[in-house]
Design an enzyme around this catalytic site. Structure first.
Site, mmCIF file in Angstrom:
data_model
loop_
_atom_site.group_PDB
_atom_site.id
_atom_site.type_symbol
_atom_site.label_atom_id
_atom_site.label_comp_id
_atom_site.label_asym_id
_atom_site.label_seq_id
_atom_site.Cartn_x
_atom_site.Cartn_y
_atom_site.Cartn_z
ATOM 1 N N GLU A 151 0.809 -1.223 0.000
ATOM 2 C CA GLU A 151 0.000 0.000 0.000
ATOM 3 C C GLU A 151 0.844 1.275 0.000
ATOM 4 O OE1 GLU A 151 -2.995 -0.248 3.103
ATOM 5 O OE2 GLU A 151 -4.268 -1.433 1.789
ATOM 6 N N GLU A 308 -6.743 -8.116 -0.801
ATOM 7 C CA GLU A 308 -7.116 -8.106 0.617
ATOM 8 C C GLU A 308 -8.578 -7.704 0.759
ATOM 9 O OE1 GLU A 308 -4.891 -5.566 3.217
ATOM 10 O OE2 GLU A 308 -2.997 -5.983 2.220
HETATM 11 C C1 GLA Z 1 -4.300 -2.764 4.599
HETATM 12 C C2 GLA Z 1 -2.909 -3.351 4.747
HETATM 13 C C3 GLA Z 1 -2.877 -4.550 5.639
HETATM 14 C C4 GLA Z 1 -3.763 -4.347 6.847
HETATM 15 C C5 GLA Z 1 -5.162 -4.021 6.412
HETATM 16 C C6 GLA Z 1 -6.127 -3.847 7.558
HETATM 17 O O1 GLA Z 1 -4.990 -3.200 3.535
HETATM 18 O O2 GLA Z 1 -2.308 -3.658 3.524
HETATM 19 O O3 GLA Z 1 -1.531 -4.758 6.017
HETATM 20 O O4 GLA Z 1 -3.255 -3.311 7.610
HETATM 21 O O5 GLA Z 1 -5.130 -2.815 5.702
HETATM 22 O O6 GLA Z 1 -7.418 -3.530 7.113
#
Ligand code: GLA
Ligand code: ZN
Length: 682
Positions: A151, A308
């Site tokens: 991210e 995710e």
């Molecule tokens: C993001 C991050 C993860 C985690 C999630 C929690 O997507 O990439 O590492 O922190 O948020 O929602």
């Protein structure tokens, strides 16, 4: 794209951080994963400190054991590079890796996504780690994707960034005179005589309350520069991986509708786009659809990865409501319905410490398969296994497009005036949601993309018209296309300098109007207008326009104020096509009515006629269409199926005209062979 020759089903799994647990617990995790039908793990997302204890030493031994265990259990790997959080020792010995915030404060070690993208230390050790990993794990068939960092986000205003910004400007503009012209620095006496006079636009210089700016040109370029800086670091990692693993499939996880990075530019350099999808409590389902369509649009319609999502609950909202029973399944299939070819979670095992310990997981603190959430996860695992490869690689053939552009987003929300209530995503969402809620598939594409395949192109709040993007639309409309744009469009060129001679600037001939003034309505106040026999609200901004070839198609213009009667909705016949203008922001009923009329005039068919809040999308592949039907409501509904088809989740075949019931949050996937009864082109 993913290598489909290696896949026989939609991969199912997610972020697994076994380094947070004693090794003897890992086999039990594998047992649970097998039970749930898990077949992909994203490993090594935050292990930089563990893998690299010092400048000249890597220790992959524990990761080796994790990789081997996954492989022994038949699980594929998405291998992350770990550069989303640097080690504490690195920050102590090489403080240039620490970011400086917008107040000029150098951060200390802590948190994550915390490295300065222009830090010599980060640029050296980040890519080096990616290279060492790739060398170490090259040739592993189990690795289906390489996941760079995590991210990418945020910004830095340190001195290294300042120097790099000057270099970026030199590269972009060549001379300081060109910078002065681009930023209109005669304003407030900002003329620069050398690049070294330029400083970062933070609270020490151009920024004020809430991150607003007094100098749009420099702030806009700084955003572009930040996005480019992070991209450059990402690509250095990618180069390292590619030189060790030439056929590596490289990605990095994007966030939903994230403003900070120009994902359209980034995606060109990635092999596959990946999305982290966390709808907030109460988000309308169309917003999540828009997120997915944005991801699909970034690489020309290629399928992407759902990297995710939470199986049950997030931890970072003020109130973290549980996903209701069935919603995990619904949202997973919603991603697939829009073009995702993986279904993955954060997190595979619930951490016990720090800020994500109450974030949902496949294996919860209870460590038991006897939980509601685990049962739902395992049931979805079975469904994905049963579906197999049937839908993999299929594509969406949308007949409507919504133009989306990060520069435009940045520029409009940097603007001082006419109204702080103007929000790009809100305006994009109005048109997108109207089309989506009527079950038209929609692509989100950049304004310089080919448009000929679309019967309808919407450019909500197209404030900044860059380069020759107007020419792209001019050609599209002249060739017979239907184009819609809205208030405060065509105002500036790519440096946020106003196009003079009357609004909407370069779009004037296409739209056949002249917008003389824009009236910002204080929040809570409203004007109105009539269209198609009904009255609709007018808010945020009311453009006051004159017809210059276009015709007024609302009934009688604004109903109030000194510009009462001034046209609100106009159409201009331009070449073989039509260009529409909506001079204000209205409510959802207006957009559904107006865009619905245009779709019908264009002979566009919705994917399926369904009750409200049931979503129908379509993906196609080799002689078949797959229609995904998603009931976003808790209540059951009935739908009539217009074609002969097979249903892929619950099984069975249905002749055209059958009526089926869908429970609350239920999902169906219909396969419709080309040529089957009732089958029309979408
Ligand atoms: C993001 C991050 C993860 C985690 C999630 C929690 O997507 O990439 O590492 O922190 O948020 O929602
Ligand atoms: Zn920096």
């Amino acid at each position: 794209m993913l290598d489909y020759t290696k896949l026989d089903k939609i991969l199912y799994g997610g972020d697994y951080n076994p380094e947070q647990w004693p090794e003897e617990t890992w086999p039990e995790d594998m047992r649970m994963f097998r039970l749930a039908g898990i077949d992909i793990l994203t490993l090594n997302v935050f292990s930089w400190a563990a893998i690299q204890p010092s400048e000249d030493c890597y220790d992959f031994s524990r990761l080796d054991r994790i990789v081997e265990l996954a492989e022994k259990n038949g699980i594929r790997i998405c291998m992350a590079t770990s550069t989303g959080a640097h080690p504490a020792w690195m920050a102590m010995r090489h403080p240039d890796i620490l970011r400086t915030d917008e107040h000029g404060i150098r951060r200390k070690f802590g948190s994550r996504h915390n490295s300065c993208p222009n830090s010599p230390t980060y640029l050296k050790y980040g890519p080096a780690l990616a290279g060492a990993l790739a060398q170490h794990y090259r040739g592993r068939e189990s690795i289906v994707a390489w996941h760079i960092s995590n991210e990418y986000s945020g910004e830095c205003y340190c001195e290294n960034c300042e120097k790099a910004f000057r270099d970026w400007l030199k590269e972009k503009y060549g001379t300081i005179e060109a910078v002065n012209a681009a930023w209109d620095t005669a304003f407030w006496g900002h003329t620069f005589y050398g690049f070294e006079e330029i400083v970062v636009p933070d609270y020490r210089s151009e920024m004020f309350e809430g991150g607003r700016t007094t100098f749009q040109g420099i702030s806009l370029d700084y955003r572009r520069f930040m996005s480019d800086s992070m991209l450059r670091e990402c690509l250095l990692e990618a180069d390292e991986i590619r030189s060790a693993v030439p056929d590596a499939v490289i990605t990095t996880n994007f966030m939903a509708l994230y403003k900070g990075l120009d994902y359209a530019k980034w995606a060109k350099h990635l092999d596959v786009v990946a999305l982290d999808c966390y709808p907030s409590n109460g988000d309308p389902w169309t917003r999540t659809s828009m997120t997915h369509d944005q991801m699909r649009g970034l690489k020309n319609g290629d399928p992407y990865m759902l990297m995710e999502q939470t199986p049950s609950v997030t931890n970072w909202q003020p109130y973290n409501a549980l996903k209701r029973p069935g919603v995990l399944r619904l949202l997973s299939w919603q991603a697939v319905a829009h073009g995702a070819d993986t279904v993955m979670f954060f997190q595979m095992k619930q951490s016990i410490g720090a800020c994500e310990k109450y974030h949902g997981a496949v294996i919860s603190h209870a460590g038991s398969e006897d939980t509601r959430v685990f049962r739902e996860i395992a049931a979805l695992g079975t469904e994905l296994k049963d579906l197999g490869a049937r839908t993999l690689g299929s594509r969406t053939a949308a007949s409507a497009a919504v133009l989306f552009d990060w520069d435009n987003w940045w520029a409009i929300e940097n603007s001082a005036g006419p109204s702080t209530d103007i929000r790009y995503l809100t305006e994009v969402g109005r048109m997108y949601s109207a089309l989506r809620s009527m079950n038209y598939d929609v692509d989100l594409v950049a304004p310089d993309q080919p448009l000929d395949t679309y019967r309808l192109v919407c450019a909500p709040l197209w404030y900044m018209v860059k380069g020759r993007d107007d020419e792209n639309v001019r050609r599209y409309v002249a060739g017979g296309g239907t184009f819609v744009t809205s208030f405060f469009s065509g105002i500036v060129q790519e440096n946020d300098l106003v196009t003079t001679g009357g609004y909407p600037g370069k779009l004037r001939d296409i739209l056949g109007i002249w917008v003389e003034e824009n009236d910002a309505l204080p929040s809570g106040s409203q004007n109105s207008f009539r269209y198609g026999g009904r009255e609709y609200p007018a808010g945020i901004l009311c453009d006051i326009l004159h017809l210059r070839g276009a015709q007024q198609i609302d009934e009688g213009g604004y109903t109030g104020d000194f510009y009462k009667g001034s046209p609100v909705v106009t159409v201009n016949h331009f070449g073989k096509g039509r260009a529409y203008y909506i001079a204000t922001a209205s409510g959802p009923e207006f957009y559904r009515s107006f865009l619905g009329d245009l779709c019908r005039e264009q002979g566009m068919e919705p994917v399926m006629e369904v009750p409200a809040d049931v979503e129908a999308t379509c993906r196609r592949k080799e002689g078949a269409r797959f229609v995904f039907l998603l009931n976003h409501k808790a209540e059951a509904v009935k739908v009539r199926i217009p074609w002969d088809c097979a249903e892929l989740l619950k099984g069975g075949t249905y002749p055209a005209g059958s009526e089926i019931g869908l429970a609350g949050y239920d999902v169906r996937i219909f396969e419709i062979p080309d040529g089957s009864a009732g089958c029309q082109q979408v």
